[in-house]
Design a protein around this motif. Structure first.
Motif, PDB file in Angstrom:
ATOM      1  N   GLY A 154      84.468  73.620-133.513  1.00 23.09           N
ATOM      2  CA  GLY A 154      83.133  73.918-133.981  1.00 23.09           C
ATOM      3  C   GLY A 154      83.058  73.987-135.497  1.00 23.09           C
ATOM      4  N   TRP A 155      84.112  74.473-136.133  1.00 24.69           N
ATOM      5  CA  TRP A 155      84.168  74.522-137.605  1.00 24.69           C
ATOM      6  C   TRP A 155      84.014  73.129-138.206  1.00 24.69           C
ATOM      7  N   GLU A 156      84.689  72.148-137.619  1.00 24.87           N
ATOM      8  CA  GLU A 156      84.589  70.775-138.121  1.00 24.87           C
ATOM      9  C   GLU A 156      83.174  70.235-137.954  1.00 24.87           C
ATOM     10  N   ARG A 157      82.569  70.503-136.805  1.00 23.63           N
ATOM     11  CA  ARG A 157      81.213  70.001-136.561  1.00 23.63           C
ATOM     12  C   ARG A 157      80.223  70.599-137.549  1.00 23.63           C
ATOM     13  N   GLU A 158      80.381  71.876-137.797  1.00 22.02           N
ATOM     14  CA  GLU A 158      79.453  72.537-138.732  1.00 22.02           C
ATOM     15  C   GLU A 158      79.687  72.081-140.176  1.00 22.02           C
ATOM     16  N   ARG A 159      80.908  71.832-140.525  1.00 22.22           N
ATOM     17  CA  ARG A 159      81.243  71.525-141.918  1.00 22.22           C
ATOM     18  C   ARG A 159      81.021  70.056-142.281  1.00 22.22           C
ATOM     19  N   TYR A 160      81.274  69.163-141.362  1.00 23.69           N
ATOM     20  CA  TYR A 160      81.299  67.743-141.706  1.00 23.69           C
ATOM     21  C   TYR A 160      80.237  66.919-141.009  1.00 23.69           C
ATOM     22  N   ALA A 161      79.386  67.527-140.190  1.00 25.06           N
ATOM     23  CA  ALA A 161      78.386  66.756-139.443  1.00 25.06           C
ATOM     24  C   ALA A 161      77.417  66.031-140.372  1.00 25.06           C
TER      25      ALA A 161
END
Length: 436
Positions: free
Chosen positions: A429-436
């Motif tokens: 979820g961190w990746e989705r929030e940061r790089y989406a």
């Protein structure tokens, strides 16, 4: 570290009134696995001499019980073949949360008799035997830190002051349950105190001989989990459960004793160039990069190992300084010992003690041993990720294979590579929030 009076006892018979037996062994994560059995199945000559059937699949699965398919001959790729679990009656004790139930730890064997080379309890037995060949025995004790959360949540069960009597009072019912369980299981629980993060608790136990010390550590984690569950809490041994807060360690106090019963570190305080001290410390320090794969076996393990939290990031050694990876506590003939501060609460206690024993053996047999001054200045960087530890283990000292067993080392390396690939194949979820 003097000899402990706390032992499991050599009981050879199941007590009268036993209704069931919990026969267990440690898996590669240090989690106890096994079956609840009718006493009639356990207390037979065949069970005692040959063992009872289980499967090697339990040594070839990840923490979520997914079969590791990269192991060529073990687990699902080898047909989940039978192993025999031979009860060790020296470990017999009651299970306090199961009335009428007795607990036995056991050793895994191949059908036909040979010990199972990849079984953690057998790996430790092998390493202790290597120490014995050097005229030495080990005593050890684990200091576990763990977090208490409200059941089914990540809400801490207490406030964050360290060494706080009020913090203990917030979880008094849990502590009382744990103390009762530890007494029934004969774990030698001697200290409980809070640490400096919400819900963080540390427990200490009396030192014991090497195998008993690992058994105690595994049972202590089980007892803490059960005591928490009985009180609407959850005990987590995750090395770093909350970002920005103190992690959970498993500091290991260990000492070596010679055949006459003398502590081999007894003279190190008076003699700065004591040879045993230098050899043992050098063996542990030089093998720390590779052994980090054992002491810090998971992706999350390395999130604890950051500067500023007394979690060592370099291979350093010295007297009575908690910033060192290997802390020397030179306190006379009975109390002198080392404290290895690298392992996290998620370590496998059997493999951790085996790696320490193998590292000491390496130091005892190596040709060149530095002076005390060189040892004190040694400060080599240690792996900061599971990937780095996998690489370091791949170039390990061949002495580790001699002591731990080559088959085990290759098996264990493949299981850690599996964990690394599982992480690399995960999107958070961190990746989705940061790089989406």
């Amino acid at each position: 570290m003097a000899a402990s009076t706390t032992t499991a006892g050599p009981a050879a018979e199941l007590p009268a009134g036993t209704r069931s037996v919990l026969l267990l062994f440690p898996d590669l994560q240090g989690v106890l696995r096994g079956k609840m059995l009718d006493p009639a199945l356990v207390d037979t000559p065949a069970a005692r001499t040959e063992g009872l059937p289980t499967t090697d699949l339990l040594l070839a699965v990840d923490p979520r019980d997914e079969p590791i398919t990269s192991l060529p001959t073990a687990g699902i790729q080898g047909g989940a073949k039978d192993l025999l679990l031979k009860p060790d009656f020296a470990t017999l004790r009651p299970v306090p949360w199961f009335p009428g139930c007795q607990l036995l730890l056991g050793d895994l064997h191949e059908p036909g008799g040979p010990p199972c080379d990849i079984s953690p309890r057998q790996v430790l037995r092998r390493a202790l035997s290597a120490l014995s060949d050097q005229g030495l025995s080990m005593k050890a004790a684990f200091e576990f830190e763990f977090r208490l959360f409200r059941q089914d949540s990540w809400e801490p069960a207490r406030t964050g002051l360290s060494y706080s009597p009020s913090g203990l009072a917030e979880v008094a019912e849990f502590i009382g349950t744990l103390q009762r369980y530890a007494e029934d299981l004969r774990l030698g629980l001697c200290v409980v105190h809070t640490e400096g993060a919400p819900g963080l608790v540390e427990v200490n136990v009396d030192p014991q001989d090497g195998l008993a010390a690992a058994d105690t550590a595994a049972l202590l984690r089980l007892a803490a989990a059960e005591a928490a569950r009985r009180n609407g809490l959850r005990a987590s041994f995750l090395a770093k459960p909350v970002a920005g807060e103190e992690g959970s360690s498993a500091h290991v106090h260990f000492s070596m004793w010679d055949e006459s019963g003398g502590n081999t570190l007894a003279g190190a305080a008076a003699d700065p160039e004591d040879e045993f001290y230098r050899r043992a410390a050098w063996g542990v320090l030089t093998n720390l990069p590779a052994a980090s794969l054992v002491y810090n076996p998971n992706i999350n393990s390395y999130k604890r190992l950051v500067p500023g939290y007394f979690a060592p990031v370099t291979a350093s050694c010295g007297t009575d300084d908690r910033s060192f990876a290997l802390r020397a506590l030179l306190r006379g003939p009975s109390g002198s010992r080392f404290e290895l501060r690298r392992p996290g609460a998620d370590c496998n206690p059997y493999l951790t003690l085996a790696a320490i024993a193998a590292s000491v053996c390496s130091g005892l047999t190596c040709e060149h041993v530095p002076s005390r001054g060189q040892l004190d200045r040694h400060d080599a960087p240690l792996p900061s990720s599971l990937e780095g530890a996998v690489t370091a283990f791949g170039s390990r000292d061949p002495e580790l294979d001699k002591v731990l067993g080559g088959a085990f080392c290759e098996h264990y390396l493949r299981t850690r590579e599996w964990e690394l690939r599982a992480w690399q194949n995960t999107v958070t979820g961190w990746e989705r929030e940061r790089y989406a």
